[in-house]
Design an enzyme around this catalytic site. Sequence first.
Site, mmCIF file in Angstrom:
data_model
loop_
_atom_site.group_PDB
_atom_site.id
_atom_site.type_symbol
_atom_site.label_atom_id
_atom_site.label_comp_id
_atom_site.label_asym_id
_atom_site.label_seq_id
_atom_site.Cartn_x
_atom_site.Cartn_y
_atom_site.Cartn_z
ATOM 1 N N ASP A 153 -60.125 16.811 62.548
ATOM 2 C CA ASP A 153 -58.997 17.133 61.663
ATOM 3 C C ASP A 153 -57.823 17.659 62.478
ATOM 4 O OD1 ASP A 153 -60.683 19.374 62.235
ATOM 5 O OD2 ASP A 153 -59.588 20.568 60.757
ATOM 6 N N GLU A 154 -56.643 17.562 61.873
ATOM 7 C CA GLU A 154 -55.425 18.170 62.430
ATOM 8 C C GLU A 154 -55.289 17.942 63.938
ATOM 9 O OE1 GLU A 154 -55.881 22.209 60.869
ATOM 10 O OE2 GLU A 154 -54.856 21.633 59.033
ATOM 11 N N VAL A 155 -55.294 16.676 64.308
ATOM 12 C CA VAL A 155 -55.168 16.321 65.735
ATOM 13 C C VAL A 155 -53.673 16.336 66.078
ATOM 14 C CG1 VAL A 155 -55.843 14.687 67.540
ATOM 15 C CG2 VAL A 155 -57.237 14.899 65.480
#
Length: 488
Positions: A153-155
């Site tokens: 997530d949230e790269v």
Amino acid sequence: MTNSEMSGSSPFKMRLVHLDLKGAPPKVSYLSEVFPLFHALGANGLLLEYEDMFPYEGHLRLLRAKHAYSPPEIKEILHLAALNELEVIPLVQTFGHMEFVLKHEALAHLREVALFPNTLNPHEAESLALVGAMISQVMELHPGARWLHVGCDEVYYLGEGEASRRWLRQEHNTKARLCLSHMKAVACHVLARHPATTPLVWDDMLRAIPEDQLAASGVPQLVEPVLWDYGADLDIHGKALLMEKYRRCGFLRLWAASAFKGATGASQALTPIEHHLRNNVQWLQVAASGPADMLQGIVLTGWQRYDHFSVLCELLPVGIPSLAVCLQSLLHGGFTEDVKARVENFLGISSLEITDLMSEGAGSFPGSDILALVTHVGLHLRSSVDTLLERDRYVTGWFSPYHRGRKLIHPVMVQHIQPQALSLLARWSTLVQELEAALHRVFYPDAVEEWLEENARPSLQRLRALVQDLREAAGAGPGPSPHSGQDP
């Protein structure tokens, strides 16, 4: 009554409680007390986000936190989970949220952007070897795990590193393709070595990827996405459409993720139950309106930090009433008077407050003493000190910062201010000591220190400083008046 009987009216076969161990990780002794409660409330699984609490060995030993669990403690946690019919899914971040790995100088060369430790550089062979080694060590202590959550997530900043910029200049290369290729590489790594283990991924990086690209990537055959949204106003129709999109792309099974704490502010100390209840009830509506039988289960996330470097949000014992309300509502299809009575019974709370923050007589569940004391501190400590220092007419009128700096005070005013300042300081000092002792029973010393320093000590220090200045001013005698023109 078994959990399978209990889930009669729930669309979610699996109900996982997420333990975010990157902040205030509980001692194993506390987990032994709360796992039976999780089970009784309707949970049948755990998502364990170890982060730096996993006992990494060898060249990965530097990832360990000071109080990381030992291998025997991990085995004990898994044993306690099994006793309480809680299936454990470990979570290992493998792409974004890699701060606990990439903050170390020895691994900083694997950052996507040299300055930021968030994201792993997907172009380096060493990057995949690193996450592969982390996964191997975690799986070694979780033999037979049916699922492994690999994060993703949230790269943030993906595509902004030097190697990525070069790669993106080539024809047909996109950030979406870069993201999918790393996800696929990680999933293939897991499946090659652990064919019976299905990788899970958070879904946010997949949402905007065009259907044809997602379908052609091969990722839908390898992973199960976890659709997460922690808001109190979900777009229910939008979520149903997203589930349909994922189904068309070839994903066979999906998971949902709600939140029971840690999603309403990075420094939130008390859990707003109503927000989380609405969030979970709306996920029930999503389940009813999306494609039937695709949803494998729901993860009730309980974030403890927004990221590795942020402050602590609500402690686990503080979030337990919210967890109870959310789990029971998911189990029984909503929050009725009957469900409210069941929750009150489980927690030993006479009257559960949903709309306000918890009342201060806080039940008889494991950690309820912490909830009561944290609530009292959260609602009254700072406000009572502010009231004395900023709104008391004697302090503001006769012992202002100007007076305090010059140790000036009218002797009569000492008698007006000192008794209540000393009384307030004594009361709060006793209460904070009590809270400190309660926290030490559940948490390691560094977490206790951090929580108190963030939430209690600043106000106590302001009070102590006032008392000290009063003593010094009173001891200095009346002195010249503040407007006599003389320097004291």
